[in-house]
Design a protein around this motif. Structure first.
Motif, mmCIF file in Angstrom:
data_model
loop_
_atom_site.group_PDB
_atom_site.id
_atom_site.type_symbol
_atom_site.label_atom_id
_atom_site.label_comp_id
_atom_site.label_asym_id
_atom_site.label_seq_id
_atom_site.Cartn_x
_atom_site.Cartn_y
_atom_site.Cartn_z
ATOM 1 N N VAL A 193 0.845 -1.191 0.000
ATOM 2 C CA VAL A 193 0.000 0.000 0.000
ATOM 3 C C VAL A 193 0.883 1.244 0.000
ATOM 4 N N VAL A 194 1.984 1.154 -0.751
ATOM 5 C CA VAL A 194 2.935 2.258 -0.726
ATOM 6 C C VAL A 194 2.286 3.568 -1.139
ATOM 7 N N SER A 195 1.251 3.503 -1.985
ATOM 8 C CA SER A 195 0.615 4.734 -2.447
ATOM 9 C C SER A 195 -0.114 5.462 -1.331
ATOM 10 N N THR A 196 -0.468 4.764 -0.240
ATOM 11 C CA THR A 196 -1.208 5.396 0.849
ATOM 12 C C THR A 196 -0.454 5.347 2.171
ATOM 13 N N ILE A 197 0.858 5.181 2.103
ATOM 14 C CA ILE A 197 1.660 5.250 3.325
ATOM 15 C C ILE A 197 1.470 6.614 3.978
ATOM 16 N N GLN A 198 1.209 6.614 5.278
ATOM 17 C CA GLN A 198 0.987 7.859 6.003
ATOM 18 C C GLN A 198 2.278 8.352 6.650
ATOM 19 N N ALA A 199 2.261 9.611 7.077
ATOM 20 C CA ALA A 199 3.488 10.263 7.552
ATOM 21 C C ALA A 199 4.103 9.520 8.734
ATOM 22 N N GLU A 200 3.277 9.090 9.707
ATOM 23 C CA GLU A 200 3.836 8.423 10.880
ATOM 24 C C GLU A 200 4.423 7.064 10.496
ATOM 25 N N GLN A 201 3.864 6.434 9.470
ATOM 26 C CA GLN A 201 4.408 5.170 8.998
ATOM 27 C C GLN A 201 5.697 5.390 8.208
ATOM 28 N N ASP A 202 5.711 6.408 7.361
ATOM 29 C CA ASP A 202 6.891 6.685 6.542
ATOM 30 C C ASP A 202 8.100 7.046 7.399
ATOM 31 N N GLU A 203 7.860 7.733 8.495
ATOM 32 C CA GLU A 203 8.972 8.095 9.381
ATOM 33 C C GLU A 203 9.659 6.849 9.938
ATOM 34 N N ILE A 204 8.878 5.825 10.242
ATOM 35 C CA ILE A 204 9.452 4.577 10.742
ATOM 36 C C ILE A 204 10.158 3.832 9.610
ATOM 37 N N ILE A 205 9.529 3.799 8.446
ATOM 38 C CA ILE A 205 10.117 3.100 7.300
ATOM 39 C C ILE A 205 11.502 3.646 6.978
ATOM 40 N N ARG A 206 11.674 4.958 7.024
ATOM 41 C CA ARG A 206 12.927 5.598 6.625
ATOM 42 C C ARG A 206 13.867 5.841 7.802
ATOM 43 N N SER A 207 13.578 5.260 8.945
ATOM 44 C CA SER A 207 14.454 5.434 10.103
ATOM 45 C C SER A 207 15.828 4.824 9.820
ATOM 46 N N PRO A 208 16.909 5.359 10.416
ATOM 47 C CA PRO A 208 18.255 4.823 10.165
ATOM 48 C C PRO A 208 18.353 3.334 10.449
ATOM 49 N N ARG A 209 19.297 2.699 9.778
ATOM 50 C CA ARG A 209 19.430 1.238 9.814
ATOM 51 C C ARG A 209 20.049 0.737 11.114
ATOM 52 N N LYS A 210 21.004 1.449 11.685
ATOM 53 C CA LYS A 210 21.785 0.917 12.798
ATOM 54 C C LYS A 210 20.956 0.794 14.073
ATOM 55 N N GLY A 211 21.326 -0.197 14.874
ATOM 56 C CA GLY A 211 20.662 -0.415 16.142
ATOM 57 C C GLY A 211 19.318 -1.101 15.997
ATOM 58 N N ILE A 212 18.562 -1.113 17.091
ATOM 59 C CA ILE A 212 17.259 -1.771 17.133
ATOM 60 C C ILE A 212 16.169 -0.718 17.127
ATOM 61 N N LEU A 213 15.253 -0.843 16.186
ATOM 62 C CA LEU A 213 14.077 0.021 16.112
ATOM 63 C C LEU A 213 12.863 -0.803 16.512
ATOM 64 N N VAL A 214 12.114 -0.340 17.501
ATOM 65 C CA VAL A 214 10.907 -1.005 17.957
ATOM 66 C C VAL A 214 9.710 -0.230 17.433
ATOM 67 N N CYS A 215 8.819 -0.914 16.742
ATOM 68 C CA CYS A 215 7.585 -0.310 16.230
ATOM 69 C C CYS A 215 6.408 -0.917 16.977
ATOM 70 N N VAL A 226 4.426 -1.534 7.464
ATOM 71 C CA VAL A 226 5.620 -0.755 7.792
ATOM 72 C C VAL A 226 6.851 -1.653 7.800
ATOM 73 N N ALA A 227 6.727 -2.838 8.398
ATOM 74 C CA ALA A 227 7.873 -3.748 8.487
ATOM 75 C C ALA A 227 8.373 -4.153 7.110
ATOM 76 N N LEU A 228 7.450 -4.536 6.221
ATOM 77 C CA LEU A 228 7.845 -5.004 4.899
ATOM 78 C C LEU A 228 8.360 -3.860 4.025
ATOM 79 N N HIS A 229 7.715 -2.711 4.095
ATOM 80 C CA HIS A 229 8.192 -1.571 3.318
ATOM 81 C C HIS A 229 9.531 -1.073 3.855
#
Length: 746
Positions: A193-215, A226-229
């Protein structure tokens, strides 16, 4: 009235598809570059294979299936010169079309920008308060290659049109594309559903790679999307090194993996590994058969972090000195291995080697050296080994002192012996816990079957034992693979031993954990994310927590009912808020006598209301067979969800799927029928949370079929509905009905 620019935009989309098709044709022609017959050189054959792999990968990236290529466009002021610090909003503008794949023309000018590119970020992030430099954001509503409609958000009306409109069309708020996507029927497969990704979801998707990100996110907030994108975004942004290191997505079960398997390929990524934990272990030991699920008390004991010490103790229990001296004829004399010497050899091997199997060669070397020293002529230890290696007493001595073991051999012996269990668990587990692990060894290792809770224990055993041979030529098991980034969906249900298994697959501690503490239904349900993080790698970058608070999937009437259950199941957790205000009220069906017939009637009536939409029937395990027989006899087109084996084809049925609640997490259908919630609450380790999961699978309609009494949160809801009906308020709760002896009564 159609948008005046729809034809021009359709022409651009047609051009993009034509260019994409040209790219496919060029990739296919590469296959003809190297022709190698049987007599070709090794180098030529190698080059052919490399080209084939490259072409196959490129063609996979260019495959869209039925997905639309372009889903939006952004307009922003163009820089008048490279020296200009900021674009001029009153000057010329530039346009970028955003899509699933990057497409360029013959001059390598971008025709479509990949959604993961930095220039595309404002498409997902811009708001009225912070437009991120955009003049306009345009959403396309496409059906494959056909542009059905446009929807605009205008951030700077003056820059685009001085009269406050956009080319004669009123300004829109761009919610239509999102709602249209949410209202689409579900067909048993999760879609990108990339066409309807919302801002709060996109911020998590584009978060830096290093370390552990908890969603952290409640049901319907888009955690899995969000996880797959995010996996696709990381592979695009960090192509080197992740293309070589690999990205792993761990799902809760294979039904879930089948449900999400099309998402990443539709985003142009085919290099992500989607596995359950059993797949990770079977990659090392494919002969190990994982076939059943343990009872809750057994699964609780096996998942506890203390089992790691039990396994260490079990291995040490197999490292034993001889009971008495070993004395063997050698020539005209004898060689001897004293029991005290064997004790010293075992102690030294324990000190030197981290992996048990790696110490076997040292033990053998020291044994033959000691036996050589005991002979008056001190024969060469190598010759001594050649003479005695097959001697039954020598072989028995090595098996006692330091046996070569596979994880399956270690645990099969451990679980099959109360004496071994008592010794390994002494001071670690309570008696009732280690007693629950005991089961017969069976007649052969080949016929032995393992449970899903055994997987992490087998992996832990392999981490302690190591490969049986250090020689690549003799190796009978492969090495454990690690990954550059790991995504764990439904992470809240992974017990500590499973988390340790996942941590061993991490190359550098880079992970994305996705889940909802409120939906933790396993025996080891954590109270917070810190309990989970305690079992995962800690590095220089501290863990980061991101929260999704808006439920896009679930309409408000259904979410209100689920949140009543949540308040009782986890009083301290904040419920998600519904984006979709309108929706059908939950329906309650009372079936005091013939439950299965009530389920059949409800399935038929809900199917009619859904008009061909998909449905999930969530039932306690004890009623599954009876309901399945009745549905089949009635000619209902349905499927029965199971924890399918790795090569099985089981998936959600496009119409009706009958499933236990433990397999439902992460899934979504148009409607859901929840059967006997009271029994479900009693059956499951975290009963009310399991009910919360069942009630939050539907995008449109929820029905509850039960015999009284209901769990308190639902009981209160039905009582409220009955009172409303008696006072004439039938709009919200008139669907509460009673089914007795197979007949419906108002």
């Amino acid at each position: 009235m159609s948008h005046p620019e729809i034809q021009a935009e359709q022409a651009h989309i047609d051009r993009a598809h034509a260019l994409l098709e040209s790219s496919r044709e060029r990739a296919t022609r590469l296959r003809d570059m190297v022709e190698v017959g049987r007599g070709g050189t090794r180098q030529a054959r190698f080059e052919r294979d490399v080209i084939e792999d490259a072409v196959a990968g490129r063609l996979s990236q260019l495959e869209l299936g039925s997905s639309s290529l372009v889903f939006g466009r952004i307009d922003r002021p163009a820089k008048t010169s490279d020296d200009a610090p900021e674009p001029d909003a009153t000057g010329p503008s530039e346009t970028f079309y955003i899509g699933r794949l990057a497409v360029a023309d013959e001059r390598q000018e971008p025709v479509v920008v990949d959604w993961r590119a930095p220039v595309a970020e404002p498409f997902f992030r811009a708001t009225g308060g912070d437009p991120l430099g955009l003049l306009r954001r345009r959403h396309f509503v496409c059906r494959g290659r056909v542009l059905a409609d446009l929807e605009d958000e205008v951030f700077d009306l003056d820059a685009l049109d001085g009269d406050g409109s956009d080319n004669g069309r009123p300004r829109l708020n761009a919610h239509g594309a999102l709602y249209a996507a949410l209202e689409e029927r579900r067909d048993g497969q999760l879609r990108q559903v990339v066409s309807t990704i919302q801002a709060e979801q996109d911020e998590i998707i584009r978060s830096p790679r290093k370390g552990i990100l908890v969603c952290q996110g409640g049901p319907g907030t888009g955690k899995t999307i969000v996880a797959l994108h995010r996996a696709a975004y990381l592979l695009y942004t960090y192509r080197f090194p992740l293309a070589g290191q690999g990205v792993l997505v761990v799902g809760p079960n294979r039904l879930f993996l089948r449900y999400v398997e099309r998402v990443l390929p539709s985003l142009g990524e085919v290099g992500v590994h989607l596995f359950v934990l059993a797949d990770l272990f079977n990659d090392i030991f494919p002969e190990v058969r994982i076939r059943f699920a343990d009872a809750p008390d057994v699964a609780r004991a096996k998942g506890d972090a203390r089992m790691s010490q039990v396994i260490v103790n079990a291995v040490r229990d197999r490292q034993r000195a001889l009971r008495s001296d070993l004395r063997l004829e050698f020539g005209l004399s004898y060689v001897t291995l004293a029991a005290s010497t064997s004790r010293a050899i075992v102690a030294e091997a324990r000190r030197r080697f981290r992996h048990h199997n790696a110490g076997r060669a040292f033990v053998e070397q020291e044994v033959y050296a000691a036996m050589s020293a005991s002979h008056r002529r001190r024969p060469d230890p190598v010759k001594l080994r050649d003479r005695l290696a097959r001697h039954p007493e020598v072989m028995a001595a090595f098996e006692r002192m330091w046996p070569l073991l596979t994880p399956a051999q270690l645990l099969r012996d451990l679980f099959g012996s109360r004496a071994l269990l008592r010794s390994a668990a002494a001071g670690v587990l309570r008696e009732v816990e280690w007693e629950s692990l005991h089961r017969p060894r069976g007649d052969s290792e080949a016929d032995y079957e393992w449970s899903d809770a055994d997987v992490a224990l087998l992996d832990e055993a392999y981490a302690v034992l190591g490969p049986r041979s250090r020689s690549r030529k003799r190796r009978s098991d492969t090495e454990m693979r690690t990954y550059g980034h790991i995504v764990v969906d439904e992470c809240q249900d992974q017990p500590p031993m499973a988390l340790r298994m996942i941590a061993r697959r991490s190359l550098n501690g880079s992970m994305t954990l996705v889940g909802d503490i409120a939906q933790a239904t396993s025996a080891h349900a954590p109270s917070g994310w810190q309990e989970i993080l305690a079992h995962l790698p800690s590095g220089p970058v501290p863990p980061r927590l991101a929260e999704l608070t808006l439920s896009y999937r679930i309409p408000q009437p259904s979410l209100e009912l689920a949140n009543r259950v949540l308040a009782a199941a986890a009083p301290g957790l904040a419920p998600p808020a519904a984006v979709r205000i309108d929706g059908s009220p939950p329906r309650f069906v009372s079936a005091p006598h013939r439950l299965a017939h009530a389920v059949l009637e409800t399935v038929n009536s809900e199917a009619a209301a859904l008009d061909g939409g998909s449905m999930l029937v969530v039932s306690p395990t004890r009623f599954m067979d009876e309901i399945a027989v009745l549905l089949a006899d009635a000619g209902v087109d349905f499927g029965r969800a199971t924890a399918a084996s790795r090569n099985a084809t089981g998936a959600l049925h496009p119409r009706v799927t009958l499933a236990p609640v433990r397999l439902c997490k992460g899934l979504e259908t148009d409607g859901v029928v929840v059967v006997e919630p009271g029994v479900m609450v009693d059956e499951e380790p975290q009963g009310l949370r399991a009910l919360y999961v069942a009630l939050t699978r539907a995008t449109k309609r929820v029905a509850v079929v039960s015999s009284p009494p209901l769990p308190d949160p639902l009981g209160a809801e039905i009582m409220h509905g009955a009172e409303s009906c008696n006072t004439g308020r039938t709009a919200a709760n008139a669907d509460a009905v009673e089914v007795n002896s197979g007949e419906s009564h108002g």
